[in-house]
Design an enzyme around this catalytic site. Structure first.
Site, PDB file in Angstrom:
ATOM      1  N   ASP A   7       0.868  -1.164   0.000  1.00 35.74           N
ATOM      2  CA  ASP A   7       0.000   0.000   0.000  1.00 35.74           C
ATOM      3  C   ASP A   7       0.913   1.224   0.000  1.00 35.74           C
ATOM      4  O   ASP A   7       2.075   1.142   0.396  1.00 35.74           O
ATOM      5  CB  ASP A   7      -0.895  -0.026   1.239  1.00 35.74           C
ATOM      6  N   ASP A   9      -0.209   4.993   0.822  1.00 36.38           N
ATOM      7  CA  ASP A   9      -0.481   6.051   1.790  1.00 36.38           C
ATOM      8  C   ASP A   9      -0.441   5.531   3.229  1.00 36.38           C
ATOM      9  O   ASP A   9      -1.076   4.520   3.558  1.00 36.38           O
ATOM     10  CB  ASP A   9      -1.842   6.679   1.503  1.00 36.38           C
ATOM     11  N   ASP A 179      -1.365  -0.291   6.135  1.00 46.89           N
ATOM     12  CA  ASP A 179      -1.696   0.336   7.423  1.00 46.89           C
ATOM     13  C   ASP A 179      -3.177   0.294   7.737  1.00 46.89           C
ATOM     14  O   ASP A 179      -3.577   0.593   8.861  1.00 46.89           O
ATOM     15  CB  ASP A 179      -1.292   1.813   7.390  1.00 46.89           C
TER      16      ASP A 179
END
Length: 217
Positions: A7, A9, A179
Site C-alpha cells: 500500500d 499512503d 496500514d
C-alpha cells in the site's frame, strides 16, 4: 520470485498522498478553498472510519484534473512532489523496498489513490508496477470521471487478480504491507500479510490473525 505488494499512503509514505493533493490544490488557490477543503477532510474521515463512498470520492478528486491540460497538470504535480511528497518519504520504507529487491522479489504498489497522483510517486520510489484507481481520459484530457474498477477494498483484490491473469503470476509466497483496515480483503488473500503502523481496527485483526505488526516511521 515472490510478489511484494505495498500500500502507499501511510504505509510507504508518512501521510496520505490523496489528501495531501487536495491540501496542495487549496494552498495554491487552484480550487475553491473553503468548500474543497471541507469536502476533502470529510472524505478522508470517511476513509479512516471505513465508510468511504469510493465513486463519490473519485469524482470529487478527479474533477479538478479536467480543468487543465496534461502539461499544466504535470507542472503542478512536480511542485506537489517537491513540497508535499518528499517530506513524507520514509527511509525505513525505502530500505524495506530494497530488501525485497535484493531478495529477487517483484515489487508492486497497489493504492486507492488515483494514478495521476501516485504514478510519479511510485516512479520516485523505484517501483515500476502500480495498480491504482483510474480517471477517464479522452483526447489526452481527464474528464473528471472515474474509469474501471476502483482500487479500493475488494476492488484491490479484483484488480490484482486481473493483473495476475494477464501476467501469469501467482500469489504463492506473496507479501502485502498495509496500514489500513480497508485493505483486509487483500491482506487475507496473500501468504504473508504485514500490518504497518496500523490503524486500531487493523492492529486488532493482525494480532488475532498472528500477522507481523511493524513500524516504518
Amino acid at each position: 520470485m515472490a510478489l511484494a505488494i505495498f500500500d502507499l499512503d501511510n504505509t510507504l509514505l508518512a501521510g496520505d498522498s490523496d489528501h495531501a493533493w487536495g491540501e496542495f490544490l487549496v494552498a495554491k488557490g487552484i480550487v475553491d478553498s473553503d468548500e474543497f477543503k471541507a469536502k476533502n477532510d470529510e472524505f478522508y474521515r470517511q476513509y479512516q472510519q471505513g465508510g468511504l463512498d469510493i465513486d463519490a470520492y473519485l469524482r470529487f478528486a478527479l474533477s479538478p484534473l479536467s480543468k487543465y491540460s496534461r502539461r499544466e497538470l504535470d507542472a503542478m504535480h512536480a511542485t506537489f512532489m517537491a513540497e508535499y511528497i518528499t517530506p513524507l518519504r520514509l527511509p525505513k520504507a525505502e530500505a524495506l523496498l530494497q530488501r525485497h529487491r535484493d531478495a529477487g522479489d517483484f515489487l508492486m504498489i497497489i493504492t486507492a489513490t488515483n494514478s495521476f497522483v501516485t504514478a510519479p510517486i511510485a516512479d520516485a520510489l523505484g517501483v515500476e508496477t502500480l495498480l491504482a484507481s483510474e480517471g477517464e481520459i479522452i483526447d489526452n484530457r481527464y474528464t473528471g470521471r472515474p474509469s474501471g474498477t476502483p482500487c479500493f477494498k475488494s476492488g484491490k483484490v479484483s484488480r490484482l487478480q486481473a493483473w495476475l491473469a494477464e501476467t501469469g503470476r501467482s500469489l504463492e509466497g506473496s507479501y502485502f504491507y498495509s496500514d489500513s483496515h480497508n485493505d483486509l480483503p487483500l491482506l487475507e488473500a496473500v501468504d504473508h500479510a504485514v500490518a504497518v503502523d496500523p490503524d486500531d481496527t487493523l492492529n486488532a485483526a493482525a494480532v488475532a490473525a498472528g500477522w507481523p505488526v511493524i513500524s516504518l516511521r
